[in-house]
Design a protein around this motif. Structure first.
Motif, PDB file in Angstrom:
ATOM      1  N   SER A   1      61.856  67.596  14.283  1.00  0.00           N
ATOM      2  CA  SER A   1      60.726  67.066  13.515  1.00  0.00           C
ATOM      3  C   SER A   1      60.878  65.580  13.290  1.00  0.00           C
ATOM      4  CB  SER A   1      60.646  67.784  12.157  1.00  0.00           C
ATOM      5  OG  SER A   1      59.663  67.203  11.335  1.00  0.00           O
ATOM      6  N   ASN A   2      59.752  64.882  13.163  1.00  0.00           N
ATOM      7  CA  ASN A   2      59.781  63.480  12.781  1.00  0.00           C
ATOM      8  C   ASN A   2      60.125  63.309  11.309  1.00  0.00           C
ATOM      9  OD1 ASN A   2      59.137  62.167  15.259  1.00  0.00           O
ATOM     10  ND2 ASN A   2      57.011  62.829  15.043  1.00  0.00           N
ATOM     11  N   GLU A   3      59.999  64.375  10.539  1.00  0.00           N
ATOM     12  CA  GLU A   3      60.403  64.370   9.136  1.00  0.00           C
ATOM     13  C   GLU A   3      61.880  64.741   9.066  1.00  0.00           C
ATOM     14  OE1 GLU A   3      58.894  63.463   6.388  1.00  0.00           O
ATOM     15  OE2 GLU A   3      57.053  62.924   7.455  1.00  0.00           O
ATOM     16  N   ALA A   4      62.715  63.779   8.710  1.00  0.00           N
ATOM     17  CA  ALA A   4      64.168  63.982   8.762  1.00  0.00           C
ATOM     18  C   ALA A   4      64.627  65.170   7.929  1.00  0.00           C
ATOM     19  CB  ALA A   4      64.882  62.710   8.297  1.00  0.00           C
TER      20      ALA A   4
ATOM     21  N   ILE B   1      70.930  73.938  17.525  1.00  0.00           N
ATOM     22  CA  ILE B   1      70.276  73.469  18.751  1.00  0.00           C
ATOM     23  C   ILE B   1      68.932  72.854  18.352  1.00  0.00           C
ATOM     24  CG2 ILE B   1      69.318  74.124  20.994  1.00  0.00           C
ATOM     25  CD1 ILE B   1      71.247  76.558  20.900  1.00  0.00           C
ATOM     26  N   TYR B   2      68.759  71.584  18.673  1.00  0.00           N
ATOM     27  CA  TYR B   2      67.498  70.907  18.373  1.00  0.00           C
ATOM     28  C   TYR B   2      66.647  70.887  19.631  1.00  0.00           C
ATOM     29  CZ  TYR B   2      69.432  69.382  13.915  1.00  0.00           C
ATOM     30  OH  TYR B   2      69.968  69.354  12.660  1.00  0.00           O
TER      31      TYR B   2
ATOM     32  N   LEU C   1      61.544  77.223  11.413  1.00  0.00           N
ATOM     33  CA  LEU C   1      60.219  76.872  11.911  1.00  0.00           C
ATOM     34  C   LEU C   1      59.559  75.687  11.215  1.00  0.00           C
ATOM     35  CD1 LEU C   1      58.772  80.492  12.281  1.00  0.00           C
ATOM     36  CD2 LEU C   1      59.966  79.107  13.988  1.00  0.00           C
ATOM     37  N   SER C   2      60.333  74.802  10.609  1.00  0.00           N
ATOM     38  CA  SER C   2      59.709  73.708   9.848  1.00  0.00           C
ATOM     39  C   SER C   2      59.049  72.663  10.733  1.00  0.00           C
ATOM     40  CB  SER C   2      60.751  73.019   8.958  1.00  0.00           C
ATOM     41  OG  SER C   2      61.190  73.891   7.947  1.00  0.00           O
ATOM     42  N   GLY C   3      59.736  72.207  11.782  1.00  0.00           N
ATOM     43  CA  GLY C   3      59.223  71.091  12.570  1.00  0.00           C
ATOM     44  C   GLY C   3      58.635  71.543  13.887  1.00  0.00           C
TER      45      GLY C   3
END
Length: 420
Positions: free
Chosen positions: A10-13, A29-30, A89-91
């Motif tokens: 996500s762009n939100e850190a 795993i990103y 499932l946040s980003g």
């Protein structure tokens, strides 16, 4: 058994670290698009990991932003390699989430989401019913800066200047009452005193002797400060006054007009357990690295997030070649920061834009923004309307006329804003 989580980058850190903070797993795993997983963000994430969960391994998997089949195959490969992995499932971009939905329709994949605002975790069970659990997750101001790629420098007030003992808290409360009684004159008097002290240095014992002719009406402030016992050896003579400050912190309060408002906000906020961390006078280095020069002109790198925190920043050779910003007060509630800018006098749109810029950089969309003013915004109704509407459009809360506000009312507003 190795505990593995998959995060959709996500762009939100904050959305990238909720699992890390709560579970400190063996592997995360990103999965994300290349244009999102830029080097700066990855390095900040690794530095954050190294401080808070050094045994957690990271893997970064890039997928194209327009190849749906490729993303599906990548998710299937991860599921085959790590059958017990859990998916947070946040980003994630829309196409990645669509691909995950497609894969999860045919495979039993464990999913969860941890809400940064509330720390509530929602998991989907095999029966399709969500389960909710709550476990407080917290961050310090310093760790929040590292997460967003910056750092608090040793110039930060809580590190370098202010030590909040019970005695100093009592002094802040007493001085705040004096400033409330003086209002605009407080700012005027402090400005005069600051200049007067620069021209009249104390003797070797710390005794100041200031001429009445230079102080003018500002001499009244010393009389009031003496009444609340923050001066020592106070003496009034025909043409001058002499005194010692109770300590260096009192000197800093009196010789900079805005300090008492910042101290008041910090002192009131930290009475509550609502906020798990707070910093006053936060001096932020945008990339966490500052360069210094010695007498010979040799350059060396100081990393404030590492072991060089003890660097003597008062040296004449201290220089910064990086972007530095200061924010008056930062409060943390759980993992969500509130950035507060304090203004003793009037504020214009520039103050709003400065607050907006630093909050976006070091707090993202989850952070709160507050502009606090000692006086009313403006006596001109049209000016007040424009300013407050501009602040509202930028999602900045404005708390003005704090001189007329009780401590309880101020604290209630701070808590309510953080809860929204």
């Amino acid at each position: 058994m190795e505990r593995v989580y998959v995060e959709f980058f996500s762009n939100e850190a904050l959305e990238n670290v909720m699992v890390l903070l709560k579970y400190k797993p063996d592997l995360i795993i990103y999965l994300g698009h290349k244009h999102d997983m830029i080097t700066r963000k990855i390095e900040s994430l690794k530095k954050f990991r190294d401080k808070l969960s050094p045994n957690t391994e990271f893997k970064f998997v890039e997928v194209p932003r327009d190849d749906f089949d490729f993303i599906i195959n990548t998710i299937n490969n991860i599921a085959d390699t790590y059958p017990n992995a859990e998916y947070e499932l946040s980003g994630g971009g829309e196409l990645i989430l669509m691909a995950f939905g497609f894969v999860s329709a045919t495979r039993k994949l464990s999913t969860l989401r941890i809400d940064p605002f509330t720390s509530v975790e929602i998991r989907m069970t095999e029966g399709g019913k969500p389960s909710r659990t709550y476990e407080p997750i917290q961050l310090s101001v310093e760790d929040n800066m590292i997460l967003h790629g910056g750092s608090l420098t040793p110039l930060t007030g809580t590190i370098s200047t202010w030590k909040f003992s019970d005695d100093f808290r009592n002094d802040v409360r007493a001085i705040w009452k004096v400033s409330c009684s003086l209002r605009a004159r407080w700012t005027k008097y402090c400005s005069v005193i600051e200049e007067c002290i620069k021209s009249n240095q104390p003797d070797e014992t710390g005794l100041y002797t200031l001429p009445k002719s230079t102080l003018g009406d500002a001499a009244e402030l010393f009389n009031r400060l003496n009444q609340i016992n923050v001066l020592k050896d106070y003496s009034v003579m025909k043409k001058s006054i002499s005194f010692r400050f109770k300590n260096n912190m009192i000197r800093h309060v009196v010789t900079k007009t805005g300090n008492i408002l910042e101290l008041h906000i910090y002192e009131v906020a930290t009475r509550s357990r609502t906020f798990n961390d707070a910093v006053i006078g936060a001096v932020i280095d945008w990339d966490g690295k500052t360069y210094t020069y010695d007498e010979m002109g040799n350059i060396s790198l100081v990393d404030y997030t590492g072991s060089d925190r003890g660097f003597d920043y008062t040296s004449n050779y201290y220089q910064s070649v990086d972007t530095i910003n200061e924010i008056d007060v930062i409060l943390m509630r759980g993992v969500v920061p509130t950035f507060i800018s304090c203004k003793s006098g009037r504020a214009n749109s520039n103050a709003l834009h400065e607050l907006q810029t630093i909050t976006r950089r070091f707090g993202g969309n989850y952070a709160k923004k507050i502009l606090i003013m000692a006086c009313p915004v403006d006596k001109n109704p049209s000016g007040t309307s424009y300013f407050k509407q501009r602040a509202k459009d930028m999602h900045i809360w404005v708390i003005d006329d704090v001189y007329s506000m009780s401590d309880e009312a101020l604290l209630s507003k701070l808590i309510r804003i953080q809860g929204n």
